[in-house]
Design a protein around this motif. Structure first.
Motif, PDB file in Angstrom:
ATOM      1  N   SER A  53      44.168  20.514  36.412  1.00 49.97           N
ATOM      2  CA  SER A  53      43.488  20.153  37.648  1.00 49.97           C
ATOM      3  C   SER A  53      43.854  18.734  38.073  1.00 49.97           C
ATOM      4  O   SER A  53      43.916  18.427  39.268  1.00 49.97           O
ATOM      5  CB  SER A  53      41.969  20.274  37.474  1.00 49.97           C
ATOM      6  N   LYS A  54      44.132  17.852  37.110  1.00 47.87           N
ATOM      7  CA  LYS A  54      44.521  16.483  37.462  1.00 47.87           C
ATOM      8  C   LYS A  54      45.868  16.462  38.182  1.00 47.87           C
ATOM      9  O   LYS A  54      46.071  15.686  39.115  1.00 47.87           O
ATOM     10  CB  LYS A  54      44.586  15.620  36.204  1.00 47.87           C
ATOM     11  N   GLU A  60      46.990  11.787  35.727  1.00 50.23           N
ATOM     12  CA  GLU A  60      47.087  12.439  34.420  1.00 50.23           C
ATOM     13  C   GLU A  60      47.059  11.463  33.253  1.00 50.23           C
ATOM     14  O   GLU A  60      46.730  11.853  32.128  1.00 50.23           O
ATOM     15  CB  GLU A  60      48.396  13.251  34.327  1.00 50.23           C
ATOM     16  N   GLY A  61      47.412  10.192  33.489  1.00 51.13           N
ATOM     17  CA  GLY A  61      47.552   9.243  32.395  1.00 51.13           C
ATOM     18  C   GLY A  61      46.299   8.497  32.005  1.00 51.13           C
ATOM     19  O   GLY A  61      46.324   7.686  31.088  1.00 51.13           O
ATOM     20  N   GLY A  62      45.196   8.734  32.693  1.00 53.05           N
ATOM     21  CA  GLY A  62      43.948   8.100  32.306  1.00 53.05           C
ATOM     22  C   GLY A  62      43.726   6.707  32.857  1.00 53.05           C
ATOM     23  O   GLY A  62      42.732   6.062  32.534  1.00 53.05           O
ATOM     24  N   TRP A  63      44.657   6.196  33.680  1.00 53.42           N
ATOM     25  CA  TRP A  63      44.427   4.896  34.307  1.00 53.42           C
ATOM     26  C   TRP A  63      43.326   5.011  35.354  1.00 53.42           C
ATOM     27  O   TRP A  63      43.054   6.102  35.878  1.00 53.42           O
ATOM     28  CB  TRP A  63      45.702   4.405  34.988  1.00 53.42           C
ATOM     29  N   GLN A  64      42.690   3.884  35.656  1.00 50.66           N
ATOM     30  CA  GLN A  64      41.641   3.846  36.669  1.00 50.66           C
ATOM     31  C   GLN A  64      41.969   2.778  37.708  1.00 50.66           C
ATOM     32  O   GLN A  64      42.593   1.756  37.395  1.00 50.66           O
ATOM     33  CB  GLN A  64      40.277   3.515  36.042  1.00 50.66           C
ATOM     34  N   VAL A  65      41.569   3.049  38.933  1.00 52.18           N
ATOM     35  CA  VAL A  65      41.688   2.071  40.013  1.00 52.18           C
ATOM     36  C   VAL A  65      40.283   1.770  40.507  1.00 52.18           C
ATOM     37  O   VAL A  65      39.567   2.662  40.970  1.00 52.18           O
ATOM     38  CB  VAL A  65      42.544   2.609  41.178  1.00 52.18           C
ATOM     39  N   ILE A  66      39.888   0.514  40.379  1.00 52.00           N
ATOM     40  CA  ILE A  66      38.549   0.099  40.794  1.00 52.00           C
ATOM     41  C   ILE A  66      38.655  -0.674  42.100  1.00 52.00           C
ATOM     42  O   ILE A  66      39.452  -1.598  42.219  1.00 52.00           O
ATOM     43  CB  ILE A  66      37.879  -0.803  39.738  1.00 52.00           C
ATOM     44  N   ARG A  72      31.282   3.951  30.845  1.00 54.17           N
ATOM     45  CA  ARG A  72      31.601   3.210  32.055  1.00 54.17           C
ATOM     46  C   ARG A  72      30.403   3.272  32.997  1.00 54.17           C
ATOM     47  O   ARG A  72      29.842   4.329  33.236  1.00 54.17           O
ATOM     48  CB  ARG A  72      32.838   3.802  32.755  1.00 54.17           C
ATOM     49  N   VAL A  73      30.043   2.139  33.544  1.00 56.47           N
ATOM     50  CA  VAL A  73      28.934   2.058  34.483  1.00 56.47           C
ATOM     51  C   VAL A  73      29.480   1.661  35.834  1.00 56.47           C
ATOM     52  O   VAL A  73      30.220   0.689  35.947  1.00 56.47           O
ATOM     53  CB  VAL A  73      27.859   1.029  34.019  1.00 56.47           C
ATOM     54  N   ARG A  74      29.153   2.426  36.850  1.00 52.15           N
ATOM     55  CA  ARG A  74      29.614   2.119  38.202  1.00 52.15           C
ATOM     56  C   ARG A  74      28.634   1.165  38.859  1.00 52.15           C
ATOM     57  O   ARG A  74      27.487   1.499  39.130  1.00 52.15           O
ATOM     58  CB  ARG A  74      29.732   3.417  39.015  1.00 52.15           C
ATOM     59  N   GLY A  75      29.109  -0.050  39.101  1.00 48.98           N
ATOM     60  CA  GLY A  75      28.245  -1.057  39.711  1.00 48.98           C
ATOM     61  C   GLY A  75      28.127  -0.874  41.206  1.00 48.98           C
ATOM     62  O   GLY A  75      28.808  -0.047  41.818  1.00 48.98           O
ATOM     63  N   PRO A  76      27.275  -1.667  41.823  1.00 48.02           N
ATOM     64  CA  PRO A  76      27.082  -1.578  43.296  1.00 48.02           C
ATOM     65  C   PRO A  76      28.386  -1.881  44.031  1.00 48.02           C
ATOM     66  O   PRO A  76      29.051  -2.877  43.755  1.00 48.02           O
ATOM     67  CB  PRO A  76      26.024  -2.660  43.574  1.00 48.02           C
ATOM     68  N   GLY A  77      28.759  -0.998  44.953  1.00 48.44           N
ATOM     69  CA  GLY A  77      29.935  -1.201  45.777  1.00 48.44           C
ATOM     70  C   GLY A  77      31.241  -0.953  45.058  1.00 48.44           C
ATOM     71  O   GLY A  77      32.310  -1.259  45.577  1.00 48.44           O
ATOM     72  N   VAL A  78      31.179  -0.406  43.809  1.00 46.84           N
ATOM     73  CA  VAL A  78      32.399  -0.167  43.043  1.00 46.84           C
ATOM     74  C   VAL A  78      32.621   1.333  42.904  1.00 46.84           C
ATOM     75  O   VAL A  78      31.697   2.066  42.571  1.00 46.84           O
ATOM     76  CB  VAL A  78      32.291  -0.794  41.622  1.00 46.84           C
ATOM     77  N   ARG A  79      33.833   1.789  43.200  1.00 49.17           N
ATOM     78  CA  ARG A  79      34.170   3.204  43.099  1.00 49.17           C
ATOM     79  C   ARG A  79      35.239   3.406  42.054  1.00 49.17           C
ATOM     80  O   ARG A  79      36.171   2.623  41.949  1.00 49.17           O
ATOM     81  CB  ARG A  79      34.664   3.752  44.440  1.00 49.17           C
ATOM     82  N   TRP A  80      35.109   4.481  41.311  1.00 52.86           N
ATOM     83  CA  TRP A  80      36.132   4.834  40.310  1.00 52.86           C
ATOM     84  C   TRP A  80      37.091   5.830  40.937  1.00 52.86           C
ATOM     85  O   TRP A  80      36.726   6.682  41.734  1.00 52.86           O
ATOM     86  CB  TRP A  80      35.510   5.469  39.074  1.00 52.86           C
ATOM     87  N   ALA A  81      38.374   5.727  40.569  1.00 52.57           N
ATOM     88  CA  ALA A  81      39.393   6.607  41.143  1.00 52.57           C
ATOM     89  C   ALA A  81      39.270   8.011  40.584  1.00 52.57           C
ATOM     90  O   ALA A  81      38.586   8.256  39.576  1.00 52.57           O
ATOM     91  CB  ALA A  81      40.791   6.069  40.836  1.00 52.57           C
ATOM     92  N   ALA A  82      39.992   8.931  41.251  1.00 53.15           N
ATOM     93  CA  ALA A  82      40.007  10.301  40.770  1.00 53.15           C
ATOM     94  C   ALA A  82      40.701  10.382  39.430  1.00 53.15           C
ATOM     95  O   ALA A  82      41.604   9.631  39.138  1.00 53.15           O
ATOM     96  CB  ALA A  82      40.744  11.185  41.772  1.00 53.15           C
TER      97      ALA A  82
END
Length: 394
Positions: A269-270, A360-366, A384-394
């Motif tokens: 799916s990734k 697929e490689g597990g990297w994140q874009v914040i 991982r905690v998503r702070g205010p105004g911060v989005r985690w990538a797909a």
């Protein structure tokens, strides 16, 4: 069996059993082996001249291959060297004395065979000197130059015969594919040059091996060619990758049906989410496995958005990556299947390598404020905690 051969066999047996491998001079040992290779070549050539292979109903090459337990290619090489050493007495003496090795002698002998009656051009002392001074690869290139100068017609004929041997085969190997190919020198040089231009490390976080970078470069070349839209159309449609999936598979939900390429090979799916970042989506409705409706194809990123993205960026957005913008594809920082918007602020241009790392490689874009931060997979925290105004990538 001759007495001399029995003595040689006994000496070889005693040497192999008694000599300590740590104290044997490999150069001297190689010279002895090469001298015996020369003797073998002369022996099988004489046997072929006597017609011993005829007694077995075989060609000389097949008979040598079976008798000496070697490949037909190696057998043909021994027959050629055995014959040509008779035409090149100084080369034969240099091989017997250990002055030059068997492989170098074989290269010179093959040149002699190719030249035929024009072998008088070969100055044996010069070529013995070349064999001592140059590597086997360099010596072989010298024979190509000599052949072209002394027998241009024959060289062109052989080049055309070699060209007819070209092929490319792509086969399944488990969940991967294996590429096997033979190319002509000009085609191979063009491919090598293109791959080298795309296979340098992309930033200090690029931990791929050289072989992996070359493999990715070839795939990137193919993707770029399809994205440019200059390849010939088939049935009026541009060449493209087809992926069959479901909404659940696109979202990566647990228990979703497996997504498949057109060939039937399953993909994660990734991978589907990465392809959908810059893909064209079409809704297909089925009832009892029968297609009942096909919706219009819709691009995930519009041409206008892509033009705006190019205006904002000159290269891949990953840190340290200098891949030009035209060699990237749009990435949704927050994937739209998870509620992310399909607008310009949510898009980043990523090259093939970094786009795959993010999905697929597990990297994140914040995204925090106006900028974005890339976090490698091995630097991610378990929680991982998503702070205010911060989005985690797909």
């Amino acid at each position: 069996m001759s007495g001399a051969l029995e003595l040689l066999e006994a000496a070889a047996r005693d040497f192999d059993r008694e000599e300590d491998d740590d104290f044997v001079d490999p150069k001297r040992l190689a010279a002895v082996v090469d001298r015996l290779q020369g003797k073998l070549c002369r022996v099988v050539h004489r046997a072929a001249k006597r017609g011993e292979h005829v007694l077995f109903g075989q060609s000389a090459c097949t008979w040598v291959a079976k008798t000496c337990q070697m490949s037909r290619t190696a057998a043909a090489d021994r027959l050629c060297v055995g014959e040509q050493l008779g035409n090149l007495p100084q080369v034969a003496e240099a091989l017997s004395s250990g002055e030059i090795g068997y492989q170098a002698s074989a290269v010179i002998c093959h040149l002699s065979e190719q030249l035929g009656e024009k072998r008088d051009h070969i100055d044996e002392q010069d070529w013995i000197g070349f064999a001592r001074r140059f590597s086997i690869k360099e010596l072989r290139f010298l024979t190509y130059r000599a052949r072209e100068a002394w027998d241009a017609e024959g060289f062109e004929k052989d080049s055309e015969e070699d060209y007819e041997q070209r092929y490319l085969h792509l086969s399944e190997m488990g969940h991967m594919y294996k590429l096997d190919a033979v190319l002509d020198p000009q085609g191979a040089e063009a491919l090598r040059t293109a791959i080298e231009a795309l296979s340098k490390p992309l930033g200090h976080d690029d931990l791929r091996t050289p072989k992996q970078r070359r493999a990715d470069a070839l795939v990137e070349l193919v993707h770029h060619a399809m994205d440019k839209g200059t390849l010939p159309r088939r049935n009026g449609v541009r060449p493209h990758i087809n992926v069959n999936t479901t909404i659940e598979g696109l979202k990566g939900e647990v228990g979703a049906s497996t997504s498949e390429l057109q060939s039937g090979m399953p993909v994660s799916s990734k991978t589907v989410q990465r392809l959908a970042c810059d893909g064209t989506l079409a809704r297909i409705l089925k009832a009892d496995s029968v297609v009942v409706d096909v919706g219009r194809a819709t691009r995930a990123v519009s041409p206008a958005q892509w033009r705006a993205l190019k205006a904002r960026h000159r290269t891949c957005a990953a840190p340290g990556c200098d891949r030009p913008i035209n060699w990237t594809s749009p990435h949704h920082v927050e994937f739209w299947a998870r509620g992310g918007p399909n607008n310009l602020p949510n898009l980043l241009p990523l090259c093939y390598f970094h786009h795959r790392l993010v999905h697929e490689g597990g990297w994140q874009v914040i995204r925090a404020g106006e900028g974005v931060t890339f976090i490698r997979a091995d630097h991610l925290l378990t929680e991982r905690v998503r702070g205010p105004g911060v989005r985690w990538a797909a």
